[in-house]
Structures are given as structure tokens and as C-alpha cells.
Scaffold this active site. Structure first.
Site, PDB file in Angstrom:
ATOM      1  N   GLN A 251      34.930  52.746  35.905  1.00  0.00           N
ATOM      2  CA  GLN A 251      34.884  53.404  34.599  1.00  0.00           C
ATOM      3  C   GLN A 251      33.982  52.640  33.650  1.00  0.00           C
ATOM      4  OE1 GLN A 251      38.786  54.680  33.174  1.00  0.00           O
ATOM      5  NE2 GLN A 251      39.603  54.562  35.255  1.00  0.00           N
ATOM      6  N   LYS A 267      36.208  47.905  26.183  1.00  0.00           N
ATOM      7  CA  LYS A 267      36.763  49.072  26.867  1.00  0.00           C
ATOM      8  C   LYS A 267      37.137  50.095  25.802  1.00  0.00           C
ATOM      9  CE  LYS A 267      38.439  46.961  31.126  1.00  0.00           C
ATOM     10  NZ  LYS A 267      39.562  46.823  32.083  1.00  0.00           N
ATOM     11  N   GLU A 288      41.645  53.649  32.505  1.00  0.00           N
ATOM     12  CA  GLU A 288      41.804  52.291  32.008  1.00  0.00           C
ATOM     13  C   GLU A 288      42.020  52.375  30.502  1.00  0.00           C
ATOM     14  OE1 GLU A 288      38.893  49.473  33.180  1.00  0.00           O
ATOM     15  OE2 GLU A 288      38.879  50.087  35.274  1.00  0.00           O
ATOM     16  N   ALA A 371      37.452  41.873  25.077  1.00  0.00           N
ATOM     17  CA  ALA A 371      37.960  40.708  25.795  1.00  0.00           C
ATOM     18  C   ALA A 371      36.880  39.644  25.834  1.00  0.00           C
ATOM     19  CB  ALA A 371      38.367  41.094  27.214  1.00  0.00           C
ATOM     20  N   ALA A 372      37.194  38.452  25.349  1.00  0.00           N
ATOM     21  CA  ALA A 372      36.220  37.361  25.317  1.00  0.00           C
ATOM     22  C   ALA A 372      35.765  37.011  26.732  1.00  0.00           C
ATOM     23  CB  ALA A 372      36.832  36.139  24.641  1.00  0.00           C
ATOM     24  N   PHE A 373      34.479  36.764  26.873  1.00  0.00           N
ATOM     25  CA  PHE A 373      33.931  36.383  28.175  1.00  0.00           C
ATOM     26  C   PHE A 373      34.392  34.982  28.568  1.00  0.00           C
ATOM     27  CE2 PHE A 373      29.971  38.874  29.633  1.00  0.00           C
ATOM     28  CZ  PHE A 373      30.648  40.059  29.482  1.00  0.00           C
ATOM     29  N   LEU A 374      34.594  34.786  29.860  1.00  0.00           N
ATOM     30  CA  LEU A 374      34.765  33.453  30.418  1.00  0.00           C
ATOM     31  C   LEU A 374      33.381  32.812  30.550  1.00  0.00           C
ATOM     32  CD1 LEU A 374      37.417  34.249  33.174  1.00  0.00           C
ATOM     33  CD2 LEU A 374      37.806  33.054  31.021  1.00  0.00           C
ATOM     34  N   ASP A 440      47.252  48.104  39.948  1.00  0.00           N
ATOM     35  CA  ASP A 440      45.841  47.936  40.327  1.00  0.00           C
ATOM     36  C   ASP A 440      45.456  46.457  40.356  1.00  0.00           C
ATOM     37  OD1 ASP A 440      43.219  48.769  40.925  1.00  0.00           O
ATOM     38  OD2 ASP A 440      42.643  48.617  38.824  1.00  0.00           O
ATOM     39  N   GLU A 445      41.049  35.894  40.622  1.00  0.00           N
ATOM     40  CA  GLU A 445      40.009  34.863  40.580  1.00  0.00           C
ATOM     41  C   GLU A 445      40.586  33.510  40.183  1.00  0.00           C
ATOM     42  OE1 GLU A 445      36.565  35.862  38.288  1.00  0.00           O
ATOM     43  OE2 GLU A 445      36.418  37.892  39.117  1.00  0.00           O
TER      44      GLU A 445
END
Length: 571
Positions: A251, A267, A288, A371-374, A440, A445
Site C-alpha cells: 500500500q 501513512k 493499513e 514514524a521517525a526513521f531509524l 500481519d 528486524e
């Protein structure tokens, strides 16, 4: 006779001229669009345009075209943009306009927009008043504050060595986006590079970088971390400078870059708070939900896992903050104006990316989760693991764990589940998913630097909170088959089931902090209390069957032993 022939030739020529003019009038808008596309395409051939490229590599003609469109009327597309946006049917007539019709409808459309803005402001005012009343009610005895004062939420981590931190204080790794292939960024025009070497005070770093530096073997962030609260505010307030579609996935998701060069995954809203997943939907074709991502972050904190990257809700202007700043031509071309005069787009993805499933604003405002990036994979590699209890993702086939009741015995003999706390971390993730109703969870990780002795990152939680009227017991199969749990998790679950705390009340209070509150409707909050009781019932049955010491693994041992260190490494 000669005059008659001349007359016939004249009539034929007039007819041909009339036909030519008619064809030219019909094809003029299409030719105009192709000319614009070819000019930008020619520039793109020289610059190698790609959404993943740095801003400096972007074709100039494309940037100028966007700048001219934005300058014509800020916050709303001009007439030329409207014609291009409406041409999503690939038909020449779709972008033809009548001047007479524009004159007749122009006043009506302007009045309609004014009315919509007034109604929107009134609704926002009523919502703000209601939420302020809710927040005033919370100002009494705070259950959330009482929870965080409990001894279970004050346990200490072991001493952190250089091997236990994702980025060492004294290292040659340079923490700036150029190392990851992005544009080099400077601090207010200076050439100073941001690095963890102590050359600049940590407090001077942007909050997203301070979040990255704080990651260690045991947690994404520490309890009561002021950097996380500041980062959540940045996700809501930082100016968006660039937008591109995220590759892969079923999506549409957007990568948004901010003025301080931080990045977040956006999103967009696809369902209202009240909508449930239809009963005939398979879990792999479910929507989602943006509010599920927000709620998952807060639930993860209340459970004291701290394995979900910070997520905040934001109201985004689709015109000014997506269409006008994107360098992704494929995304830009999917924008159009709906029959209700709302700005819409659909992007490109495997599911739900079409005009029938377009994302539309009101008129150009849309909710979404950020959502903050890693840290970039070039700086901190992550390893992707297949979830042992992964579903079949097939309409008819079942996974092995669904037909073999002794499946966990096989998993226990397979690395990395045969030692350490990885299996216990899977149990934590199972409980987390069951409370949300998330089916889902096909992969997870970990950070490669820490090997197998580290926590699981709880990413991609958008398919949670789909059904409040149904508890999917199959999500708990790993727990029922293995009958193992950390003592810290077991005690916190018991604490959250008590009346003086109560998980639903804690979640409601925590979610009030988000800009888009209310995030979850009351039935979803009540469903979490019900599911928590089911989890405790499963654990009680396991203890009765196998004994407390066999089921509950003590990770709260304060003795400085190797067992203590190994248990903590799974947190």
C-alpha cells in the site's frame, strides 16, 4: 463547366480547413500537456531524475515548473494545474474546459470553499473544546504518571560498553546524510559536520539524530527521554521539504523529509476510526491504518518494551506539503480534483492505488501517521528475520505451526531461538500483536551490530486495531505452544490488569498527547482490556500445567552474573 469545377474545389478546401481547425482545437490541450512532459523529460534525461536522488540532482525545468505552479496561487492549484490534475482518464476531453462554464461556476465554487472552511473551523473549534475538557479531567490523578513511578518501570540497564551502543562516542563514523548517499547538510550555513565524536555538543544535534545516537543493545530509547518528546513535536511541526513514494510494500507510503533533514514514513488515513475490517477480508489484504501506527507506539511504551520508533499524527496539506514539494513525477501525476472539489491522489503500489481507492482531502487536508526513521542502513545495518510463526499468506494453505501442536519444540532447537532471550522476545511480540489484533507479522528486524543478543524492533503495525468486536486467538499460538514469558513482562501485564491502572485508561490518557486525538474509539480500548485478560488466562494455564519456574523466565535478577547479563540482552 470550368466555373463549376472551381466552385467544387473551393468547397473542398473550405471543408478541409474546417476539419483541420476542428482537429487542432480538440488536440490542443493534449499537445500542450505532451509538450510540458517532453520538456521536463528532456531535462530529466540529463539530470537522471529519481525520487531517491538528492535535491541537487533534480532537473531544473521540473523544479521551475513546480515553483511557477505554486507561486500562481499558494495553497491552491491554478487553472493550468487543475487541467493537468483532472486528466487522469487519459481521454483528450477530460482536460477540456468551457470558458462560459467557468464563469458560471466560479462564484459558486468560491462560495462552497468558503462554506467548507467555515464548517471545518467550527468543527475544529468544537473538537478542541472537547479535548481541552478531556485533558483538564486528566489533570487530576494521572494513572500514567503513577504507572511510570512503579518499581517495575524503574529497573536499570547494565553498564553500557562501546559494544552495547549503536554509535560509539569516539568513532570515525560521520553521522550525516552524505554518508548514506544523501545531500550533505550544514548547521546554519557552517561547514561543521554532525558526528558523535564530541566535536559539537550533543544538545546542538537535531532531535532525530539524538534519537539515533541513543539507541543501544537493550532499547530504542530510554524511559522518560526528553529527546523523544521533542522528536514527536518535530514530526508534527517541522516544515516538509521533500516527499517521495516508498518503494515496495502493498500500500501507498510516503517518505517525508523535513527542514532539519530528518525523515519520517507517512501513512495516510484510509479508514475512519469507526470502520472495522470487513469479515470477508483476508489479513494480507486489509487496509493499513494510520491510527494503528500511532496507537502501537503508545502501547509499546506502556508495556515498557520501547521497541517501536516514535510515531505522531499530523494533519497534512496535500497541495502545499505533498504535491508542491514532491520531486517524484509518478506521484505528482496521480493528483486530481474529485467531483466534490477535493484534492486527491493515489500513487503507485500493489493494492489500493487507483482512482477508485484514491486518498482525498477535505478539501486538501488529510490525516496521517509519521514514524521517525531509524538510522540509515549504510550507517547501522539491520538484519531481517523470518517470523517462525509467519502465516501462509494464502487463501487456502495453512502454515506448519497451524497444523503441528508441537511446532515450538522444533523452534526451540533452531538458532537463534535455542539460546539467549530471542524466543522470549518473540513471546513479547506475540502479546503486543494480540492486544492490537495484528495478524500481519511476517518478519522482524534487529540491529546487525548487536548480533543475536538484542531486542526485536516492532516495525509496521498498520494492520492492528482493525476489529474491536473479534479477538483473533490464533495470534496467541506461539504463547500457547511454548508457554514461556519474561518475568518482567508477566508482572507488568498483571499490573496493567489492575483497576488502579487498567490498560484502556492508560492508553486513553497517553493518546490524548497526540494531535489527532481521539486515536482509538472506546470499543478498541475496551477490547485491549478483554484481550489482556485472555493473555493472563493462557499464562495461568501454562503455569498450572508446567510450573511457574518453567514458564516464567527471571530477567529481573539483580545478581551480577552472566545469566543476568544474558537475560538483559534480550530486552
Amino acid at each position: 463547366m470550368i466555373l463549376f469545377r472551381k466552385f467544387r474545389v473551393l468547397i473542398l478546401m473550405v471543408f478541409l480547413v474546417a476539419c483541420t481547425m476542428h482537429i487542432m482545437i480538440d488536440l490542443l490541450p493534449k499537445l500542450e500537456k505532451r509538450a510540458a512532459g517532453s520538456s521536463s523529460g528532456a531535462a530529466g534525461a540529463g539530470g537522471g531524475c529519481s525520487c531517491a536522488h538528492s535535491p541537487g540532482e533534480e532537473p531544473r525545468s521540473w523544479a521551475k515548473q513546480r515553483a511557477r505552479a505554486a507561486a500562481a496561487e499558494p495553497g491552491w492549484p491554478n487553472k493550468h494545474s487543475l487541467r493537468l490534475l483532472q486528466d487522469f482518464s487519459n481521454e483528450p476531453n477530460s482536460n477540456l474546459s468551457s470558458h462560459s462554464r467557468e464563469k458560471v461556476t466560479e462564484k459558486a465554487e468560491s462560495l462552497k470553499r468558503v462554506k467548507q472552511l467555515k464548517l471545518g473551523s467550527e468543527k475544529r473549534g468544537l473538537m478542541k473544546d472537547a479535548l481541552s475538557g478531556q485533558r483538564r479531567a486528566v489533570q487530576g490523578p494521572s494513572k500514567l504518571k503513577a504507572l511510570y513511578e512503579h518499581p517495575l518501570f524503574k529497573t536499570n540497564l547494565p553498564h553500557l560498553s562501546d559494544d552495547d551502543t549503536l554509535f560509539n562516542i569516539n568513532t570515525d563514523i560521520r553521522l550525516y546524510p552524505k554518508a548514506a548517499g544523501n545531500q550533505e547538510w550544514h548547521n546554519e550555513g557552517n561547514e561543521e559536520e554532525y558526528s558523535p565524536t564530541g566535536e559539537a555538543a550533543t544538545e546542538s544535534y537535531p532531535n532525530w539524530l539524538r534519537f539515533h545516537i541513543g539507541i543501544n543493545r537493550y532499547e530504542l530509547y530510554s524511559r522518560h527521554n526528553i529527546v523523544i518528546e521533542a522528536l514527536l513535536k518535530d514530526l508534527v511541526s517541522q516544515r516538509i521539504t521533500s516527499v517521495a513514494m516508498k518503494s515496495g510494500g502493498t500500500q501507498l507510503k510516503l517518505i517525508m523529509t523535513f527542514q532539519n533533514y530528518g525523515q519520517a514514513l507517512f501513512k495516510p488515513m484510509k479508514q475512519t476510526r469507526e470502520q472495522e475490517t470487513p469479515p470477508d477480508f483476508f489479513y494480507f489484504s486489509d487496509f493499513e491504518r494510520h491510527n494503528a501506527e500511532i496507537a502501537a507506539f503508545h502501547l509499546d511504551r506502556i508495556l515498557d518494551f520501547r521497541r517501536v520508533p516514535p510515531v505522531a499524527g499530523r494533519l497534512v496539506n496535500m497541495t502545499r506539503e505533498i504535491r508542491d514539494v514532491t520531486r517524484d513525477k509518478k506521484l505528482w501525476r496521480t493528483f486530481f480534483i474529485s467531483p466534490a472539489n477535493n484534492i486527491c491522489f493515489y500513487g503507485e503500489c500493489s493494492y489500493y492505488c487507483s482512482t477508485e481507492h484514491a486518498l482525498c482531502g477535505k478539501p486538501d487536508q488529510i490525516e496521517g501517521s509519521l514514524a521517525a526513521f531509524l538510522p540509515d542502513l549504510a550507517l547501522a545495518k539491520r538484519k531481517t528475520w523470518r517470523n517462525p510463526w509467519r502465516r501462509s499468506y494464502h487463501k487456502r494453505k495453512k502454515a506448519e505451526w497451524e497444523v503441528d501442536p508441537d511446532y515450538c519444540d522444533e523452534v526451540k532447537q533452531t538458532p537463534p531461538y535455542d539460546r539467549g532471550t530471542r524466543l522470549l522476545d518473540i513471546m513479547d511480540m506475540t502479546i503486543f500483536d494480540f492486544l492490537m489484533g495484528n495478524m500481519d507479522r511476517h518478519h522482524y528486524e534487529t540491529f546487525e551490530k548487536f548480533g543475536n543478543e538484542t531486542f526485536i524492533i516492532h516495525l509496521d503495525n498498520g494492520r492492528g486495531f482493525g476489529k474491536h468486536s473479534h479477538d483473533e486467538i490464533s495470534i496467541l499460538v506461539p504463547l500457547t505452544q511454548c508457554c514461556r514469558v519474561k518475568r518482567s513482562t508477566y508482572l507488568r501485564l498483571q499490573l496493567l490488569a489492575k483497576e488502579e491502572y487498567q490498560l484502556s485508561s492508560l492508553m486513553w490518557e497517553s493518546l490524548l498527547q497526540d494531535q489527532l486525538t481521539p486515536i482509538l474509539i472506546q470499543p478498541h480500548l475496551q477490547a485491549m482490556d478483554r484481550r489482556l485478560r485472555l493473555v493472563l488466562k493462557v499464562l495461568a494455564d501454562c503455569v498450572e500445567k508446567e510450573g511457574f519456574s518453567s514458564v516464567v523466565e527471571d530477567d529481573l535478577d539483580t545478581q551480577p552474573s552472566s545469566h543476568h547479563h544474558q537475560a538483559h540482552r534480550g530486552r
